[in-house]
Design a protein around this motif. Structure first.
Motif, PDB file in Angstrom:
ATOM      1  N   VAL A 123      66.694  89.741   0.650  1.00 49.44           N
ATOM      2  CA  VAL A 123      68.004  90.347   0.906  1.00 49.44           C
ATOM      3  C   VAL A 123      68.168  91.637   0.096  1.00 49.44           C
ATOM      4  O   VAL A 123      68.638  92.651   0.622  1.00 49.44           O
ATOM      5  CB  VAL A 123      69.149  89.351   0.624  1.00 49.44           C
ATOM      6  CG1 VAL A 123      70.505  90.045   0.638  1.00 49.44           C
ATOM      7  CG2 VAL A 123      69.128  88.219   1.642  1.00 49.44           C
ATOM      8  N   LYS A 124      67.749  91.617  -1.165  1.00 51.07           N
ATOM      9  CA  LYS A 124      67.846  92.832  -1.985  1.00 51.07           C
ATOM     10  C   LYS A 124      67.002  93.959  -1.401  1.00 51.07           C
ATOM     11  O   LYS A 124      67.443  95.100  -1.341  1.00 51.07           O
ATOM     12  CB  LYS A 124      67.421  92.541  -3.421  1.00 51.07           C
ATOM     13  CG  LYS A 124      68.483  91.811  -4.228  1.00 51.07           C
ATOM     14  CD  LYS A 124      68.015  91.473  -5.621  1.00 51.07           C
ATOM     15  CE  LYS A 124      67.824  92.703  -6.450  1.00 51.07           C
ATOM     16  NZ  LYS A 124      67.440  92.386  -7.848  1.00 51.07           N
ATOM     17  N   GLY A 125      65.791  93.646  -0.966  1.00 45.46           N
ATOM     18  CA  GLY A 125      64.889  94.672  -0.464  1.00 45.46           C
ATOM     19  C   GLY A 125      65.184  95.153   0.943  1.00 45.46           C
ATOM     20  O   GLY A 125      64.995  96.327   1.257  1.00 45.46           O
ATOM     21  N   GLU A 126      65.672  94.256   1.793  1.00 40.93           N
ATOM     22  CA  GLU A 126      65.842  94.600   3.208  1.00 40.93           C
ATOM     23  C   GLU A 126      67.281  94.893   3.611  1.00 40.93           C
ATOM     24  O   GLU A 126      67.515  95.473   4.676  1.00 40.93           O
ATOM     25  CB  GLU A 126      65.310  93.466   4.080  1.00 40.93           C
ATOM     26  CG  GLU A 126      63.826  93.218   3.877  1.00 40.93           C
ATOM     27  CD  GLU A 126      63.318  92.016   4.653  1.00 40.93           C
ATOM     28  OE1 GLU A 126      63.844  91.744   5.759  1.00 40.93           O
ATOM     29  OE2 GLU A 126      62.403  91.346   4.144  1.00 40.93           O
ATOM     30  N   TYR A 137      72.772  98.815   2.318  1.00 45.43           N
ATOM     31  CA  TYR A 137      74.185  98.527   2.540  1.00 45.43           C
ATOM     32  C   TYR A 137      74.777  97.914   1.274  1.00 45.43           C
ATOM     33  O   TYR A 137      74.073  97.317   0.479  1.00 45.43           O
ATOM     34  CB  TYR A 137      74.360  97.537   3.702  1.00 45.43           C
ATOM     35  CG  TYR A 137      74.012  98.132   5.034  1.00 45.43           C
ATOM     36  CD1 TYR A 137      74.977  98.773   5.797  1.00 45.43           C
ATOM     37  CD2 TYR A 137      72.722  98.046   5.525  1.00 45.43           C
ATOM     38  CE1 TYR A 137      74.657  99.325   7.021  1.00 45.43           C
ATOM     39  CE2 TYR A 137      72.390  98.605   6.748  1.00 45.43           C
ATOM     40  CZ  TYR A 137      73.356  99.242   7.497  1.00 45.43           C
ATOM     41  OH  TYR A 137      73.031  99.794   8.704  1.00 45.43           O
ATOM     42  N   SER A 138      76.094  98.021   1.144  1.00 45.57           N
ATOM     43  CA  SER A 138      76.733  97.429  -0.028  1.00 45.57           C
ATOM     44  C   SER A 138      76.875  95.930   0.137  1.00 45.57           C
ATOM     45  O   SER A 138      76.878  95.413   1.255  1.00 45.57           O
ATOM     46  CB  SER A 138      78.094  98.070  -0.280  1.00 45.57           C
ATOM     47  OG  SER A 138      78.965  97.802   0.785  1.00 45.57           O
ATOM     48  N   GLY A 139      76.975  95.245  -0.963  1.00 48.87           N
ATOM     49  CA  GLY A 139      77.137  93.804  -0.967  1.00 48.87           C
ATOM     50  C   GLY A 139      76.967  93.270  -2.375  1.00 48.87           C
ATOM     51  O   GLY A 139      76.655  94.031  -3.298  1.00 48.87           O
ATOM     52  N   LYS A 140      77.178  91.997  -2.526  1.00 51.96           N
ATOM     53  CA  LYS A 140      77.037  91.348  -3.828  1.00 51.96           C
ATOM     54  C   LYS A 140      76.312  90.020  -3.644  1.00 51.96           C
ATOM     55  O   LYS A 140      76.451  89.358  -2.617  1.00 51.96           O
ATOM     56  CB  LYS A 140      78.401  91.050  -4.464  1.00 51.96           C
ATOM     57  CG  LYS A 140      79.189  92.263  -4.850  1.00 51.96           C
ATOM     58  CD  LYS A 140      78.577  92.936  -6.050  1.00 51.96           C
ATOM     59  CE  LYS A 140      79.427  94.131  -6.451  1.00 51.96           C
ATOM     60  NZ  LYS A 140      78.743  95.023  -7.333  1.00 51.96           N
TER      61      LYS A 140
END
Length: 94
Positions: free
Chosen positions: A73-76, A81-84
């Motif tokens: 998720v971090k890499g792709e 896009y923004s997110g946490k």
């Protein structure tokens, strides 16, 4: 067990679902139209489109699987896009 919570822009929900399916995650929950306030501003959705909408994924799994999900998720997704992402220990009570 670990609980992973991912808040992501709704337009990227399909990409996160694809990652979970490719990793053969057993189960997850999605909560739509998540609203709130962060460090920079309030976040609420447009009623006419997915613009500014957020989705919340909740995944409970073993530590190794959670590490794989976070990495993907971090890499792709979060690289573009923004997110946490929130990670916590959890005890599952049946």
């Amino acid at each position: 067990m670990k609980k992973l919570e991912i808040i992501i822009e709704a337009v990227e929900k399909k990409r996160v679902r694809r990652i979970l399916e490719e990793l053969k995650v057993n189960g997850y929950t999605i909560i739509e139209d998540v609203q709130g306030r962060g460090k920079t501003s309030a976040r609420s959705a447009s009623e006419l489109s997915n613009v500014m909408k957020n989705s919340l994924f909740i995944i409970v799994d073993n530590e190794e699987m959670i590490k794989q999900i976070v990495s993907r998720v971090k890499g792709e997704v979060l690289a573009f896009y923004s997110g946490k992402i929130f990670l916590s220990d959890v005890e599952v009570i049946d």
